[in-house]
Design an enzyme around this catalytic site. Sequence first.
Site, short mmCIF file in Angstrom:
data_model
loop_
_atom_site.label_atom_id
_atom_site.label_comp_id
_atom_site.label_asym_id
_atom_site.label_seq_id
_atom_site.Cartn_x
_atom_site.Cartn_y
_atom_site.Cartn_z
N HIS A 26 0.83 -1.20 0.00
CA HIS A 26 0.00 0.00 0.00
C HIS A 26 0.87 1.26 0.00
O HIS A 26 0.62 2.22 -0.71
CB HIS A 26 -0.92 -0.03 1.21
CG HIS A 26 -1.83 1.15 1.31
ND1 HIS A 26 -2.38 1.55 2.49
CD2 HIS A 26 -2.27 2.02 0.38
CE1 HIS A 26 -3.13 2.62 2.28
NE2 HIS A 26 -3.09 2.94 1.02
N GLU A 29 2.33 1.94 -3.35
CA GLU A 29 1.33 2.53 -4.24
C GLU A 29 1.34 4.05 -4.09
O GLU A 29 1.23 4.80 -5.05
CB GLU A 29 -0.05 1.97 -3.89
CG GLU A 29 -1.20 2.66 -4.62
CD GLU A 29 -2.36 2.94 -3.68
OE1 GLU A 29 -2.77 2.02 -2.97
OE2 GLU A 29 -2.83 4.08 -3.67
N HIS A 30 1.50 4.51 -2.84
CA HIS A 30 1.54 5.95 -2.60
C HIS A 30 2.83 6.58 -3.14
O HIS A 30 2.81 7.64 -3.72
CB HIS A 30 1.44 6.23 -1.10
CG HIS A 30 0.04 6.20 -0.60
ND1 HIS A 30 -0.59 7.33 -0.13
CD2 HIS A 30 -0.84 5.20 -0.50
CE1 HIS A 30 -1.82 7.00 0.25
NE2 HIS A 30 -1.99 5.72 0.04
N GLU A 107 -5.14 7.24 6.36
CA GLU A 107 -6.17 6.38 5.76
C GLU A 107 -6.59 5.30 6.74
O GLU A 107 -7.76 5.00 6.89
CB GLU A 107 -5.63 5.73 4.48
CG GLU A 107 -5.69 6.65 3.29
CD GLU A 107 -5.09 6.02 2.04
OE1 GLU A 107 -4.81 6.78 1.10
OE2 GLU A 107 -4.90 4.79 2.01
#
Length: 536
Positions: A26, A29-30, A107
């Site tokens: 994750h 991805e950022h 998030e």
Amino acid sequence: MVQSAAALCVGVGSFSDPGDLPGLAHFLEHMVFMGSQKYPSENGFDSFLKRHGGSDNASTDCERTVFQFDVQRRSFKEALDRWAQFFISPLMIRDAIDREVEAVDSEFQLAKPSDSQRKEMLFGSLAKPGHPMGKFGWGNAKTLKHEPKKKKINVCWALALYGGNSETGFDQNTTYSIFSISITLTDLGLQNFYEVNERLDFWLLRYLFFIVYEEIQKIEANEFLYQEQVDPLDYVEDLCENMQLFPREHLLTGDQLLFQYEPQVISDALALLTPDQANLMLLSPEHEGRCPLREAWFGTNYSVEVNSDLGCLWYKKDTAFHIPKAYIRFHLISPVIQKSAKKYHVYPTCRNTSGVLGFSVTVETQATKFNTEEVELKIEEFLSSFGETLSSLSEDAFRTQVTALVKLKQCEDTHLGEEVDRNWAEVVTQQFVFDRLNREIEALKLMSLQELVSWFKEHRGGSGRKLSVHVVGFGAKEQDEQEEENSGGEKREGAGALYREEDLSSASSYGEVSKLTFLPASPKMAGASISEISLV
Ligand SMILES: [Zn+2]
């Protein structure tokens, strides 16, 4: 004006996170979007898209990571080159690491109150040891920063190895698939929980599939044949995921059509649908105080019961809002500015409330990190700096913005639903301006830079009015287990808690009931009158 879109699906997701770096996929991805060697500017791609009526997104699933964007067709080629560079030669600058760890952490913190997310994580944690289902794919400051620091793991290095992005391969992936049945019980149903489940007829369920196969096949075929055009951004996302799953000739149809009837395949799968394979999960606020166990990441209280034939998992529904979440609603009466929104937390919108036109900025943030006064100050700072930007805007830059906005409004609806929604809004608000878009386009073409600037100044100056509403979640469990760095905030002075709001954005296949719980206002609000919170 037509939109073009592209997507990329990488067959790696959070299941591939190394054991000592939960959330790495994750996080990657950022990081990928922090500029490339060819286009080093950190926000270059986003601002390019904004200028040309586009948008982008990405998500990390259990076994896949998808990146997608859309843009006006004319700018597609350039956008594609800029976007492709993120995967060819991403900069992954060190400076961005801390910031993106924060973004990933945010998030997670915002997802933390969500019952469906908690349920998913809890369910995963019960998998047998070593199964990837139990992995903490979200990642947070603890897993990506504090723990690696202690263990001297270099996140930078590990970054290069894995790719990822997050949605719902949780229910279906190469290692298992979940067939979930969700039943909302009445009070009586709750009292008779086991009986309700005994009546769930697994055999009937299995035979139903055989009987209706042909029917479903026909329906799907019809839907495929008469499908409406879908949003290009969604379409490319699905399509590139299909590329991971189906042979070339079925890329367009594989996830929609049912091909030849293969009873053996179906019966093999259905044979697994038996009571002894089932997990029963019961969510109820009634179990407060009866759930001594605690899931590691979301901190969900639960208990496991195995003395019945079926086995049962208890879980206390999160009605008490364990992690504080603050909403600030900020209402500046009049302007029509489009503010660039930071993805997860800022929602600017133009409003027309009972004839009062306004521009509002809603900021959703963690109450333990920022108090609402501070956030309001930030919004003010932004508006001031925006005013300066506006004043120094060149005629050319102004025209570019206007043209982009006009093109956005000229975009034809991609499907009937969009048109219906637009017209329905006119009906509901009883304004009946069905040609609103055209009128707005005409008005935009007539507007001058000077008019915009003086109008902005007018409403920011003496005659502008503002209503600022602060909503802060609070409760006994607010402190959960905060990281060392999340200091301050706990004792928020002067911010009255008016109500708590559950996260509505994370609907999952389990379904979620939204609710507003009214709480008594903070004592600090006792003497407050409207004139004290609305600044003139
Ligand atoms: Zn993310």
